[in-house]
Design a protein around this motif. Structure first.
Motif, PDB file in Angstrom:
ATOM      1  N   PRO A 150       0.814  -1.220   0.000  1.00 23.87           N
ATOM      2  CA  PRO A 150       0.000   0.000   0.000  1.00 23.87           C
ATOM      3  C   PRO A 150       0.851   1.276   0.000  1.00 23.87           C
ATOM      4  CG  PRO A 150      -0.996  -1.619   1.433  1.00 23.87           C
ATOM      5  CD  PRO A 150       0.319  -2.214   0.976  1.00 23.87           C
ATOM      6  N   VAL A 151       1.966   1.254   0.725  1.00 19.98           N
ATOM      7  CA  VAL A 151       2.818   2.437   0.788  1.00 19.98           C
ATOM      8  C   VAL A 151       3.363   2.805  -0.598  1.00 19.98           C
ATOM      9  CG1 VAL A 151       4.883   1.102   1.382  1.00 19.98           C
ATOM     10  CG2 VAL A 151       4.724   3.490   2.089  1.00 19.98           C
ATOM     11  N   HIS A 152       3.637   1.796  -1.417  1.00 20.56           N
ATOM     12  CA  HIS A 152       4.095   2.065  -2.784  1.00 20.56           C
ATOM     13  C   HIS A 152       2.950   2.599  -3.652  1.00 20.56           C
ATOM     14  CE1 HIS A 152       6.977  -1.235  -1.499  1.00 20.56           C
ATOM     15  NE2 HIS A 152       7.770  -0.198  -1.721  1.00 20.56           N
ATOM     16  N   CYS A 153       1.746   2.067  -3.410  1.00 20.92           N
ATOM     17  CA  CYS A 153       0.589   2.533  -4.179  1.00 20.92           C
ATOM     18  C   CYS A 153       0.298   4.006  -3.867  1.00 20.92           C
ATOM     19  CB  CYS A 153      -0.640   1.677  -3.861  1.00 20.92           C
ATOM     20  SG  CYS A 153      -0.427  -0.047  -4.372  1.00 20.92           S
ATOM     21  N   LYS A 175      -4.939  -1.091  -1.023  1.00 15.73           N
ATOM     22  CA  LYS A 175      -4.051  -0.484  -2.021  1.00 15.73           C
ATOM     23  C   LYS A 175      -4.790   0.573  -2.834  1.00 15.73           C
ATOM     24  CE  LYS A 175      -1.029  -4.517  -2.351  1.00 15.73           C
ATOM     25  NZ  LYS A 175      -0.470  -5.598  -3.191  1.00 15.73           N
ATOM     26  N   GLY A 176      -6.055   0.275  -3.169  1.00 13.95           N
ATOM     27  CA  GLY A 176      -6.847   1.241  -3.922  1.00 13.95           C
ATOM     28  C   GLY A 176      -6.997   2.544  -3.142  1.00 13.95           C
ATOM     29  N   ARG A 177      -7.329   2.404  -1.852  1.00 12.81           N
ATOM     30  CA  ARG A 177      -7.490   3.593  -1.008  1.00 12.81           C
ATOM     31  C   ARG A 177      -6.179   4.372  -0.939  1.00 12.81           C
ATOM     32  NH1 ARG A 177      -8.935   1.172   3.585  1.00 12.81           N
ATOM     33  NH2 ARG A 177     -11.084   1.099   2.839  1.00 12.81           N
ATOM     34  N   ALA A 178      -5.077   3.637  -0.760  1.00 11.22           N
ATOM     35  CA  ALA A 178      -3.764   4.295  -0.676  1.00 11.22           C
ATOM     36  C   ALA A 178      -3.472   5.070  -1.956  1.00 11.22           C
ATOM     37  CB  ALA A 178      -2.675   3.250  -0.423  1.00 11.22           C
ATOM     38  N   MET A 179      -3.748   4.447  -3.079  1.00 11.87           N
ATOM     39  CA  MET A 179      -3.446   5.110  -4.351  1.00 11.87           C
ATOM     40  C   MET A 179      -4.323   6.340  -4.560  1.00 11.87           C
ATOM     41  SD  MET A 179      -3.164   3.623  -8.150  1.00 11.87           S
ATOM     42  CE  MET A 179      -1.393   3.462  -7.970  1.00 11.87           C
ATOM     43  N   LEU A 180      -5.622   6.197  -4.322  1.00 12.33           N
ATOM     44  CA  LEU A 180      -6.539   7.323  -4.538  1.00 12.33           C
ATOM     45  C   LEU A 180      -6.263   8.455  -3.551  1.00 12.33           C
ATOM     46  CD1 LEU A 180      -9.751   5.195  -5.193  1.00 12.33           C
ATOM     47  CD2 LEU A 180      -8.663   6.736  -6.843  1.00 12.33           C
ATOM     48  N   SER A 181      -6.001   8.105  -2.301  1.00 13.78           N
ATOM     49  CA  SER A 181      -5.714   9.146  -1.302  1.00 13.78           C
ATOM     50  C   SER A 181      -4.392   9.834  -1.636  1.00 13.78           C
ATOM     51  CB  SER A 181      -5.622   8.552   0.105  1.00 13.78           C
ATOM     52  OG  SER A 181      -6.746   7.769   0.369  1.00 13.78           O
TER      53      SER A 181
END
Lengths: 321, 321
Positions: free
Chosen positions: B115-118, B243-249
């Motif tokens: 997630p941190v990479h996303c 991961k989706g949340r991480a990327m969108l945020s």
């Protein structure tokens, strides 16, 4: 010329934990090495080459090759240094392959060597021969004179498809070489494959010798004969005596040839030409069409062999007293 | 994944004379780039990537791609900088190919993004979108919605050999997408191929974005939809909403999505899945057996498409108000 084994960032990071070479900065698969997978690895401590030995490569000889590189490097030869891990090992496992990390050597091989490069190569080869003294492990030459006929027998029935009458020419030359091959010449560790693509230069200065995977114990002067073949012929098959003189003189600046070595040079050159003629014929006939690695033309070495057959003494290669 | 054009030391030395980047130290062909030849070049001034554009690559768009990299780099995006020669040119000729020299970016792509990479990828993408403003050249998306049906028609008769009923599934999805594809969303320069293998990290920090050879002008949010597809699914085809949340945020930390962009996200994700499904099907059916570059499995994108077909709102990708 390919990356056969793909290494992921996680695999590599775990592998590098065994070594004291800083933090990984980048790695790229490189198109070098016919049989192994190689990566250029940047870490905070410098640049390295990571080699994964593919499964078809015999790993029994790796301690010889890597130990030799370390021995030579410690005795003043510019060559890659295998990095030992925190437990002193030169070899580890990565992605199911035996793997080694070696230091990166700056410099690049010269496609069209000039006499000045041949002289440097001669000096470099002689330094390597002297530095090899005292190396504790030994390895038989797997492509020495006694291996030539069995290798020939693998493809002799197809030899004439490469060049008319090649089969008979190889046969009579093998008969002659087996009769006349010298004994008692000075032996030691030889590189056995010091072609221009295995020698790096920075400007006109040799910066490193690489690829020790044919190294073995054999006549030192035979190694020089291999280099005369590999460095001193032109594209039109002619021998460039200026390059020959440069190479032989360069060699003798560091290590004098004995009288028997000088005398034997024409025979050794014929043997060296035969060795590469045979492996190139074999590869030529056994490389599947469309293979990534294109085989080298064997005829080049047939033409070189014919040159040596007309040579009388080492003076014909450019060396005078 | 191969060196198609072999560059000699002489060729390269002559080429480098045009640039003010020090003296050549070494160069190695690297196994990167499906269609071009790439070398890592060390000079006394640093490390560079040399790209030779092979003949089948259209060079008309190169001024867009290279100009964009320069524009983005000058506006704070970590990406390679094309080096201009002494006459200000980004492109030159080498070995009969159009060639460019770009700065080397340290870092490496992450095979299994966390997630941190996303989140970092999301931030990086938004920065790229903002930095692209003001870039003077534009380029139509050659793989946009109007290109999908013609591409499908090239292989539709063979589609079912990939997966049962694939032809009908693509056909009905294309009908739907053509009806519902949004208009009027914010446009700009998009990367259009920001997969994990085109994003470098050092630790958990994004160190660079590479490979701008699909960049074009299109909906910014479509670029984000491509990334949601490429970064946030697991090997078992499930969508990882963390991961989706991480990327969108991460994206919204830098650039807020408009209401219409949020609303359109499920459709854009279906379109992005369709675009990669189509090119992968085409490559799957048109790659000769034994080719160096193995085609990617199209079914991965069919499964991703099916996920998006069940999505209602952007909340299903992890973004809540």
């Amino acid at each position: 010329m390919a990356v056969y084994t793909e290494v992921s960032d996680d695999d590599l990071a775990r592998f590098l934990e065994r070594y004291d070479i800083g933090t990984l900065q980048s790695f790229k698969g490189i198109a070098e090495g016919v049989e192994n997978t190689n990566y250029v690895v940047h870490t905070t401590a410098g640049t390295f080459i990571l080699t994964l030995y593919e499964k078809r490569v015999a790993t029994d000889d790796l301690p010889f090759f890597l130990g030799l590189m370390e021995h030579l490097q410690q005795h003043g030869v510019s060559c890659p240094l295998p990095v030992r891990d925190n437990e002193g090992r030169q070899l580890n496992e990565l992605c199911g392959r035996t793997a080694a990390l070696i230091t990166f050597i700056e410099g690049f091989c010269v496609k069209r060597p000039k006499p000045v490069h041949c002289a440097e190569a001669g000096r470099g080869l002689a330094r390597l021969h002297l530095a090899g003294e005292g190396f504790k492990i030994s390895r038989k030459n797997a492509l020495g004179p006694t291996d030539w006929r069995p290798l020939f027998e693998h493809f002799e029935k197809d030899a004439d498809s490469i060049s008319g009458n090649l089969r008979a020419q190889i046969e009579s030359e093998l008969d002659w070489l087996e009769d006349i091959w010298p004994t008692g010449l000075p032996t030691g560790v030889i590189h056995a494959d010091m072609f221009p693509d295995n020698v790096f230069f920075l400007g006109e200065e040799l910066s490193g010798v690489i690829d020790f995977y044919f190294a073995c114990n054999d006549f030192l002067a035979y190694d020089l004969a291999i280099c005369l073949n590999a460095w001193c012929f032109e594209d039109d098959y002619s021998f460039n005596v200026t390059k020959g003189r440069a190479m032989l003189s360069g060699y003798e600046e560091i290590r004098k040839l004995s009288a028997s070595e000088r005398l034997a040079m024409p025979v050794l050159c014929r043997g060296a030409a035969m060795r590469f003629l045979l492996t190139r014929c074999y590869d030529w006939l056994n490389t599947p069409e469309g293979a990534i690695v294109k085989p080298h033309d064997p005829v080049v070495y047939l033409r070189r062999l014919r040159f040596h057959q007309r040579v009388d003494t080492i003076a014909d290669y450019g060396l005078h007293d």
